[in-house]
Scaffold this active site. Structure first.
Site, PDB file in Angstrom:
ATOM      1  N   HIS A 166       3.077   0.465 -12.495  1.00  0.00           N
ATOM      2  CA  HIS A 166       3.798   1.246 -13.521  1.00  0.00           C
ATOM      3  C   HIS A 166       3.986   0.553 -14.875  1.00  0.00           C
ATOM      4  O   HIS A 166       3.800  -0.627 -15.062  1.00  0.00           O
ATOM      5  CB  HIS A 166       5.179   1.829 -12.867  1.00  0.00           C
ATOM      6  CG  HIS A 166       6.059   0.748 -12.366  1.00  0.00           C
ATOM      7  ND1 HIS A 166       6.840  -0.115 -13.368  1.00  0.00           N
ATOM      8  CD2 HIS A 166       6.501   0.202 -11.052  1.00  0.00           C
ATOM      9  CE1 HIS A 166       7.520  -0.833 -12.711  1.00  0.00           C
ATOM     10  NE2 HIS A 166       7.382  -0.783 -11.493  1.00  0.00           N
ATOM     11  N   CYS A 181       6.094  -3.946  -6.839  1.00  0.00           N
ATOM     12  CA  CYS A 181       5.276  -3.087  -7.559  1.00  0.00           C
ATOM     13  C   CYS A 181       4.598  -4.211  -8.518  1.00  0.00           C
ATOM     14  O   CYS A 181       4.882  -5.382  -8.748  1.00  0.00           O
ATOM     15  CB  CYS A 181       5.873  -2.467  -8.325  1.00  0.00           C
ATOM     16  SG  CYS A 181       6.586  -1.055  -7.314  1.00  0.00           S
TER      17      CYS A 181
END
Length: 330
Positions: A166, A181
């Site tokens: 992201h 992440c």
């Protein structure tokens, strides 16, 4: 429908026959065909695909820096130690070239992710499941959802979810790490969005540069020939040979262990059904940070009198003492 399927199979066999010099001069094969028809040719060709000599020749001029790859046009490679995410794309010569290089944030702690909330980015081979265009502003303009936990992760008992690639917050500050992440700046994730087709992209996450992603062509030849030896035993109902490709610690995606799997397959093979099994879009990728572990994926077309299947297959394989051991599959 049956005639079309048979015609297509015959055409594939004849094309392979005519393009493989080892058979072009083999009078025994031609004589068998003359006397017994296409089935004898088919079995001989199926057997030839189990030989490493064919695959060594086939791989000679292939780019195998990331493994044997038929269907991925892009490789995303995340090196956690260097805090970078790289895009390699296949060019007109079917060679993977570095196309983009992004700085990346990864999990706060080093090592492979084992459980929910351990602040580690997983190590492994993942698909990009989907793109989310509308996300909380903390994640930037968009996010790409990975397949963690994948088949091998679940086999290993790993937990957790929601491992994304992201962007960065648009309205707030953030730490120089993530909870697991992979985060890149917003211009970079928009650039990545323009440069990849998620259906044709695989993500490899490794801990450091020493986690090799390049198997030798000798190893790939062995894996491919053994994959087709497994198919041969399956195709011709050789129960014992087929089961010998499975590790004692095998556990299927649904939890079926080797003992139950053996009973299940023995019962099916006892029908001695004639079947067609075709593999396409084969990909063999080395698992980083794991000794001699490989993820093999392919599209499988299976047809018998009692069952048919057309879809994706995943095998996780270990090479131990030059033996091909399937430890889990889906």
């Amino acid at each position: 429908m049956e005639n079309k399927f048979y015609t297509r199979t015959v055409n594939i066999l004849l094309t392979l026959f005519l393009s493989t010099s080892i058979f072009a001069s083999d009078n025994k094969i031609l004589t068998n065909y003359r006397l017994h028809g296409i089935k004898n040719i088919e079995k001989a060709l199926d057997k030839s695909l189990t030989e490493t000599t064919y695959w060594k020749e086939y791989l000679k001029n292939k780019d195998t820096k990331f493994g044997y790859i038929e269907s991925y046009t892009n490789i995303l490679l995340c090196d956690k130690s260097k805090s970078e995410l790289l895009i390699y794309s296949k060019d007109s010569n079917n060679t993977y070239k570095l196309r983009k290089e992004y700085s990346a944030f990864t999990g706060k702690l080093k090592g492979d992710k084992r459980k929910e909330g351990d602040l580690k980015t997983p190590i492994g081979v993942y698909d990009i499941i989907k793109k989310i265009s509308k996300v909380d502003s903390f994640y930037g303009p968009m996010a790409f959802v990975t397949s963690y936990p994948n088949l091998y992760d679940r086999y290993e008992g790993k937990t957790g979810q929601g491992i994304w690639i992201h962007g960065l917050p648009t309205n707030q500050e953030r730490d120089a790490f993530t909870k697991g992440c992979i985060a890149i700046n917003n211009k970079s994730i928009e650039c990545m969005n323009r440069n990849i087709d998620i259906k044709k992209t695989v993500l490899i996450i490794k801990e450091n540069a020493n986690d090799s992603t390049t198997p030798s062509k000798k190893t790939l030849s062995q894996l491919l020939s053994t994959l087709y030896a497994w198919r041969y035993a399956w195709l011709y109902n050789e129960t014992e040979n087929y089961l010998n490709f499975y590790a004692p610690e095998f556990k299927r995606y649904d939890g079926m262990d080797f003992k139950r799997f053996k009973k299940y397959k023995t019962r099916i093979f006892a029908k001695y059904e004639s079947k067609t099994i075709l593999f396409r879009n084969i990909n063999i990728v080395t698992y980083p940070n794991m000794k001699s572990v490989y993820r093999i994926t392919f599209d499988e077309e299976y047809k018998s009198n009692s069952f048919s299947f057309n879809g994706r297959k995943v095998l996780i394989v270990k090479l131990q003492d030059n033996k091909f051991n399937i430890i889990t599959e889906k």
